[in-house]
Design an enzyme around this catalytic site. Structure first.
Site, PDB file in Angstrom:
ATOM      1  N   CYS A   1       0.867  -1.185   0.000  1.00 59.51           N
ATOM      2  CA  CYS A   1       0.000   0.000   0.000  1.00 59.51           C
ATOM      3  C   CYS A   1       0.898   1.227   0.000  1.00 59.51           C
ATOM      4  O   CYS A   1       2.079   1.129  -0.367  1.00 59.51           O
ATOM      5  CB  CYS A   1      -0.983  -0.024   1.177  1.00 59.51           C
ATOM      6  SG  CYS A   1      -0.212   0.006   2.800  1.00 59.51           S
TER       7      CYS A   1
ATOM      8  N   ARG B   1      -3.285  -0.623   5.404  1.00 59.47           N
ATOM      9  CA  ARG B   1      -3.883  -1.694   4.604  1.00 59.47           C
ATOM     10  C   ARG B   1      -2.985  -2.905   4.401  1.00 59.47           C
ATOM     11  O   ARG B   1      -3.425  -4.046   4.608  1.00 59.47           O
ATOM     12  CB  ARG B   1      -4.312  -1.126   3.229  1.00 59.47           C
ATOM     13  CG  ARG B   1      -5.430  -0.113   3.334  1.00 59.47           C
ATOM     14  CD  ARG B   1      -5.585   0.688   2.059  1.00 59.47           C
ATOM     15  NE  ARG B   1      -4.437   1.557   1.819  1.00 59.47           N
ATOM     16  CZ  ARG B   1      -4.244   2.279   0.737  1.00 59.47           C
ATOM     17  NH1 ARG B   1      -5.136   2.215  -0.248  1.00 59.47           N
ATOM     18  NH2 ARG B   1      -3.188   3.059   0.619  1.00 59.47           N
TER      19      ARG B   1
ATOM     20  N   ASP C   1      -7.906   3.914   1.148  1.00 65.59           N
ATOM     21  CA  ASP C   1      -6.965   4.375   2.165  1.00 65.59           C
ATOM     22  C   ASP C   1      -7.760   4.914   3.360  1.00 65.59           C
ATOM     23  O   ASP C   1      -8.518   5.871   3.218  1.00 65.59           O
ATOM     24  CB  ASP C   1      -6.124   5.492   1.530  1.00 65.59           C
ATOM     25  CG  ASP C   1      -5.032   6.007   2.445  1.00 65.59           C
ATOM     26  OD1 ASP C   1      -5.057   5.667   3.643  1.00 65.59           O
ATOM     27  OD2 ASP C   1      -4.164   6.732   1.944  1.00 65.59           O
TER      28      ASP C   1
HETATM   29  P1  4NP Z   1      -1.741   2.852   4.112  1.00 63.52           P
HETATM   30  O1  4NP Z   1      -2.332   4.238   4.697  1.00 63.52           O
HETATM   31  O2  4NP Z   1      -1.218   3.149   2.717  1.00 63.52           O
HETATM   32  O3  4NP Z   1      -2.933   1.954   4.092  1.00 63.52           O
HETATM   33  O4  4NP Z   1      -0.650   2.425   5.079  1.00 63.52           O
HETATM   34  C1  4NP Z   1      -1.571   5.407   4.687  1.00 63.52           C
HETATM   35  C2  4NP Z   1      -0.764   5.705   5.758  1.00 63.52           C
HETATM   36  C3  4NP Z   1      -0.023   6.876   5.773  1.00 63.52           C
HETATM   37  C4  4NP Z   1      -0.100   7.748   4.711  1.00 63.52           C
HETATM   38  C5  4NP Z   1      -0.892   7.447   3.627  1.00 63.52           C
HETATM   39  C6  4NP Z   1      -1.629   6.288   3.613  1.00 63.52           C
HETATM   40  N1  4NP Z   1       0.645   8.960   4.730  1.00 63.52           N
HETATM   41  O5  4NP Z   1       0.502   9.755   3.787  1.00 63.52           O
HETATM   42  O6  4NP Z   1       1.400   9.205   5.675  1.00 63.52           O
END
Ligand code: 4NP
Length: 156
Positions: A10, A16, A127
């Site tokens: 992800c 995720r 997300d």
């Molecule tokens: P993930 O969620 O891709 O599901 O781990 C996110 C966690 C952090 C960020 C973006 C998406 N971020 O921009 O810091």
């Protein structure tokens, strides 16, 4: 059955994909096939490198009996060599992975998580980072369905 290596990807590797890793790990374990799978996760961003999963993701995971122990790590080009399947959560992840693939063989290892869904219909695993509690529950619902479908796909 040959050993299969699977990498879930992800953006941040704190919501995720570590959740997908835990869900798939549990299915594999419940089926007595832990020794047949190598399962890991990674993020397209290095921003959260070394961190445990987001505390909200860990909270909602724990409510369903999942214990998230993964520490965030960025995707590396060597992952194309080390994994049979690289599974992205949304089209942004897929596009970023495809941009890093150097050969057709590498590109052909890239899959979309929701393409393994059996009961639920979604275009991506959204997300949950900037949203509310329901987003986290939705992520687990989608991943439980997609990981079950993935396991069935790999068993045959
Ligand atoms: P993930 O969620 O891709 O599901 O781990 C996110 C966690 C952090 C960020 C973006 C998406 N971020 O921009 O810091």
């Amino acid at each position: 059955m040959n050993t299969k290596s699977i990498l879930f990807v992800c953006l941040g590797n704190i919501c995720r994909s570590p959740m997908a890793e835990a869900v798939f790990q549990r299915i594999v374990s419940e089926n007595g096939l832990t020794s047949k799978f190598e399962i890991d996760s990674a993020g397209m961003l290095a921003y959260h490198k070394g961190e445990l999963a987001d505390s909200r993701m860990r909270y909602f995971a724990a409510k369903r009996g999942y214990h998230l122990t993964h520490h965030s790590r960025p995707f590396a080009s060597s992952d194309f060599d080390n994994f049979d399947m690289i599974i992205g959560m949304d089209d942004q992840n897929i596009d970023a992975l495809k941009a890093k693939a150097m050969t057709m063989e590498e590109s052909n290892k890239i899959y979309r998580m929701v393409d393994f869904c059996v009961n639920l219909h979604a275009t991506h695993v959204p997300d949950p980072y900037y949203g509310g509690d329901q987003g986290f529950e939705n992520v687990i619902d989608l991943l439980e369905d997609a990981c079950a479908g993935l396991f069935t796909h790999l068993k045959v």
